[in-house]
Design an enzyme around this catalytic site. Structure first.
Site, mmCIF file in Angstrom:
data_model
loop_
_atom_site.group_PDB
_atom_site.id
_atom_site.type_symbol
_atom_site.label_atom_id
_atom_site.label_comp_id
_atom_site.label_asym_id
_atom_site.label_seq_id
_atom_site.Cartn_x
_atom_site.Cartn_y
_atom_site.Cartn_z
ATOM 1 N N ARG A 130 12.505 -4.940 -17.720
ATOM 2 C CA ARG A 130 11.541 -4.199 -18.556
ATOM 3 C C ARG A 130 11.621 -2.711 -18.288
ATOM 4 O O ARG A 130 11.793 -2.290 -17.139
ATOM 5 C CB ARG A 130 10.106 -4.673 -18.263
ATOM 6 C CG ARG A 130 9.860 -6.089 -18.700
ATOM 7 C CD ARG A 130 8.462 -6.556 -18.291
ATOM 8 N NE ARG A 130 8.555 -7.872 -17.700
ATOM 9 C CZ ARG A 130 7.660 -8.398 -16.872
ATOM 10 N NH1 ARG A 130 6.588 -7.715 -16.527
ATOM 11 N NH2 ARG A 130 7.826 -9.607 -16.387
ATOM 12 N N ARG A 160 -2.850 -20.718 -12.205
ATOM 13 C CA ARG A 160 -2.667 -19.298 -12.474
ATOM 14 C C ARG A 160 -2.779 -19.110 -13.980
ATOM 15 O O ARG A 160 -2.068 -19.759 -14.755
ATOM 16 C CB ARG A 160 -1.288 -18.864 -12.009
ATOM 17 C CG ARG A 160 -0.994 -17.445 -12.425
ATOM 18 C CD ARG A 160 0.430 -17.079 -12.133
ATOM 19 N NE ARG A 160 0.644 -15.678 -12.449
ATOM 20 C CZ ARG A 160 1.777 -15.201 -12.922
ATOM 21 N NH1 ARG A 160 2.800 -15.985 -13.138
ATOM 22 N NH2 ARG A 160 1.894 -13.914 -13.185
ATOM 23 N N GLY A 199 9.637 -9.758 -3.947
ATOM 24 C CA GLY A 199 11.061 -9.899 -3.627
ATOM 25 C C GLY A 199 11.765 -8.618 -3.193
ATOM 26 O O GLY A 199 12.403 -8.571 -2.139
ATOM 27 N N VAL A 200 11.640 -7.560 -3.983
ATOM 28 C CA VAL A 200 12.295 -6.292 -3.644
ATOM 29 C C VAL A 200 11.517 -5.585 -2.529
ATOM 30 O O VAL A 200 12.099 -5.138 -1.527
ATOM 31 C CB VAL A 200 12.395 -5.379 -4.891
ATOM 32 C CG1 VAL A 200 12.965 -4.018 -4.523
ATOM 33 C CG2 VAL A 200 13.242 -6.047 -5.974
ATOM 34 N N GLU A 209 0.839 -15.643 -3.582
ATOM 35 C CA GLU A 209 -0.090 -15.869 -4.698
ATOM 36 C C GLU A 209 -0.634 -17.293 -4.709
ATOM 37 O O GLU A 209 -1.784 -17.516 -5.058
ATOM 38 C CB GLU A 209 0.625 -15.553 -6.025
ATOM 39 C CG GLU A 209 0.776 -14.050 -6.224
ATOM 40 C CD GLU A 209 1.828 -13.684 -7.259
ATOM 41 O OE1 GLU A 209 3.026 -13.882 -6.974
ATOM 42 O OE2 GLU A 209 1.455 -13.217 -8.335
ATOM 43 N N GLU A 255 9.609 -6.694 -0.208
ATOM 44 C CA GLU A 255 9.658 -7.340 1.106
ATOM 45 C C GLU A 255 11.044 -7.285 1.733
ATOM 46 O O GLU A 255 11.173 -7.324 2.946
ATOM 47 C CB GLU A 255 9.228 -8.811 0.983
ATOM 48 C CG GLU A 255 7.756 -8.981 0.678
ATOM 49 C CD GLU A 255 7.397 -10.400 0.247
ATOM 50 O OE1 GLU A 255 8.048 -11.352 0.711
ATOM 51 O OE2 GLU A 255 6.460 -10.543 -0.559
ATOM 52 N N ASN A 256 12.072 -7.233 0.869
ATOM 53 C CA ASN A 256 13.439 -7.406 1.385
ATOM 54 C C ASN A 256 14.348 -6.191 1.317
ATOM 55 O O ASN A 256 15.334 -6.134 2.045
ATOM 56 C CB ASN A 256 14.127 -8.553 0.622
ATOM 57 C CG ASN A 256 13.431 -9.874 0.867
ATOM 58 O OD1 ASN A 256 13.345 -10.336 1.997
ATOM 59 N ND2 ASN A 256 12.909 -10.476 -0.188
ATOM 60 N N GLY A 269 9.273 -8.569 -12.068
ATOM 61 C CA GLY A 269 8.243 -7.710 -12.661
ATOM 62 C C GLY A 269 7.731 -6.830 -11.534
ATOM 63 O O GLY A 269 7.786 -7.235 -10.376
ATOM 64 N N ARG A 328 19.818 -6.970 -4.929
ATOM 65 C CA ARG A 328 20.898 -7.223 -3.960
ATOM 66 C C ARG A 328 22.252 -6.845 -4.546
ATOM 67 O O ARG A 328 23.068 -6.189 -3.907
ATOM 68 C CB ARG A 328 20.923 -8.708 -3.555
ATOM 69 C CG ARG A 328 19.804 -9.099 -2.640
ATOM 70 C CD ARG A 328 19.635 -10.584 -2.592
ATOM 71 N NE ARG A 328 19.044 -11.072 -3.846
ATOM 72 C CZ ARG A 328 18.387 -12.210 -3.968
ATOM 73 N NH1 ARG A 328 18.237 -12.993 -2.934
ATOM 74 N NH2 ARG A 328 17.863 -12.571 -5.117
ATOM 75 N N HIS A 353 -0.491 -9.143 -12.063
ATOM 76 C CA HIS A 353 -0.168 -9.366 -10.637
ATOM 77 C C HIS A 353 -1.407 -9.237 -9.766
ATOM 78 O O HIS A 353 -1.317 -8.972 -8.565
ATOM 79 C CB HIS A 353 0.860 -8.334 -10.093
ATOM 80 C CG HIS A 353 2.242 -8.481 -10.616
ATOM 81 N ND1 HIS A 353 3.048 -7.394 -10.855
ATOM 82 C CD2 HIS A 353 2.975 -9.570 -10.940
ATOM 83 C CE1 HIS A 353 4.224 -7.811 -11.298
ATOM 84 N NE2 HIS A 353 4.197 -9.126 -11.364
ATOM 85 N N ASN A 367 1.412 -23.099 -11.446
ATOM 86 C CA ASN A 367 1.742 -21.852 -12.130
ATOM 87 C C ASN A 367 2.673 -22.234 -13.280
ATOM 88 O O ASN A 367 3.868 -22.428 -13.082
ATOM 89 C CB ASN A 367 2.427 -20.911 -11.128
ATOM 90 C CG ASN A 367 2.816 -19.590 -11.746
ATOM 91 O OD1 ASN A 367 2.698 -19.389 -12.959
ATOM 92 N ND2 ASN A 367 3.291 -18.676 -10.922
#
Ligand code: ADP
Length: 418
Positions: free
Chosen positions: A244, A94, A333-334, A387, A336-337, A215, A287, A183, A10
């Site tokens: 963004r 990718r 990231g967001v 991915e 899942e956590n 993103g 976080r 994505h 990637n």
């Protein structure tokens, strides 16, 4: 034994993320990241995974992607996993933008390279780096199939009424202005895994997939096919992201030009790099934003509310697009956590059959899991994205079609997640 290893690359503008996966049993042999390519001090962080070796970091200048891939090849060779290995079946890349023509994983040849190059104007940040990665890998192993897997591909099934902007058709077609979505590799993988979690065939389920990383994008998936997605011509449209803006009245651009003298590049930089959560409160890491909210910070609380409000609007919109929804799925990231994000995103949507169970939502876990109460009409799920594995699956299916079979993969390594 026929070769069964896939190296997944990637390549970003100043970094290369990689994983070596053995498709015989979907095991990860190594993973790593070369970053700050072209700067004074570049680093390669390499994690051998097969024999449980120690993570290694090397620093030193990597002038370009060629040098970076050379360093990655040396790290792999030190673990006996060199690129010259006969067990390497292909390299999967990718590629962010495949446009309207490149909608399937594709073995790279000159025509494919030309098409990726032709799309640089619609993906100026990503496609050039992806091309460099492919060309460098070709030089290192000219005999090996190089496979391009496109971020836009999963969204190519979007109907015209979702893909077209309501602007003059001639102008749009002349300049390829339409909604492509991004994505896609993640949305595809997560949709399949979510169907598995529900115990159903992907063809039977309707899903709203929320990929919330730095993103962020949402998609409406009917029976395994994308029907709408929140990113458009570029990854700027849609949800509020780390830096963004997501959706905005396009007149903001003209207004800033007229009243602030900002040219296209200045507004581009503002909307892509200094907006979103960062622009709203000075932090783009969820976080840190949660910590600040807990400490009573009002700017952070407002940024969070704006983020959630947009997310909710997309959940509602895609509910309406699909008509019937089997699950809302959180990933990246967001997603899942961040339990508070999941809770707030579906709060007040009981009339739509949506709810989360407080305990399930806050329980730690890295597995795909349901977080809705048993009574809920619509499932709410957390499905970790992968991915790299998806790129490896698609690459392997192309170079070894008779042997590729979707079997449950091992968990992704914790670091280097997307
Ligand atoms: P990308 O691949 O787009 O860079 P990721 O999917 O890795 O992004 O997501 C990164 C983001 O995930 C971080 O910026 C942070 O906001 C968020 N994140 C990671 N871990 C947590 C956590 N434990 N709680 C809340 N947010 C988290």
């Amino acid at each position: 034994m026929s070769p069964s290893r896939i190296l997944v690359l990637n390549s970003g503008s100043s970094s290369v993320k990689y994983q070596l996966i053995d498709m015989a049993d979907r095991s990860r042999l190594a993973a790593g990241l070369a970053e700050r390519i072209g700067e004074e001090t570049s680093t390669v962080t390499h994690q051998p995974l097969a024999a449980g070796g120690e993570r290694r970091t090397r620093t030193g200048r990597l002038a370009d992607h060629g040098a970076a891939l050379g360093a990655v090849a040396e790290e792999l060779a030190a673990d006996g996993l060199g690129l010259d290995s006969p067990e390497l079946a292909a390299i999967g890349h990718r590629v962010v933008h495949g446009g309207l023509r490149l909608t399937e994983p594709t073995v790279v040849d000159d025509a494919v390279l030309e098409e990726i190059e032709r799309l640089v104007p619609v993906a100026p940040l990503h496609n050039p780096a992806n091309l460099t990665g492919i060309r460098t890998a070709q030089r290192l192993r000219p005999d090996l199939p190089q496979v391009a897997v496109f971020d836009t591909a999963f969204h190519s099934t979007m109907p015209e009424h979702a893909a077209r902007y309501a602007i003059d058709t001639e102008t749009a077609d002349a300049h390829r202005v339409r909604r492509y979505g991004f994505h896609g590799t993640s949305h595809a993988y997560v949709s399949r895994k979510a169907a598995e979690l529900l115990g159903k065939d992907p063809g039977e389920v309707n899903l709203i997939v929320l990929h919330l990383g730095n993103g962020a994008s949402a998609s409406a998936v009917r029976g395994g096919r994308c029907e709408d997605t929140s990113m458009g011509l570029t990854p700027l449209e849609g949800l509020v992201m780390g830096t963004r803006s997501g959706d905005i009245d396009p007149a903001v651009v003209f207004h800033l030009k007229r009243v602030a003298g900002m040219d296209a590049d200045a507004v581009d930089e503002l909307l892509n790099k200094r907006s979103g959560l960062l622009g709203l409160c000075g932090d783009n890491d969820m976080r840190e934003i949660r910590r600040r909210i807990d400490a009573g910070d009002r700017a952070a609380a407002l940024a969070f509310d704006i983020y959630i409000h947009r997310l909710k609007k997309y959940i509602g919109a895609y509910y309406a697009v699909l008509g019937r929804v089997d699950a809302v799925v959180f990933t990246a990231g967001v997603g899942e956590n961040a339990a508070p994000v999941r809770e707030a995103a579906v709060a007040g949507l009981a009339e739509l059959g949506l709810a989360v169970d407080g305990e399930l939502n806050t329980a730690a876990g890295r597995e795909a899991r349901l977080i809705s109460p048993g009574y809920a009409r619509v499932a709410v799920a957390v499905v970790p994205t992968d991915e790299e594995l998806e790129i490896a699956e698609q690459t392997y299916a192309l170079v070894a079609p008779s042997r590729a079979a979707p079997t449950p993969g091992g968990a992704a390594p914790e670091s280097f997640s997307t």
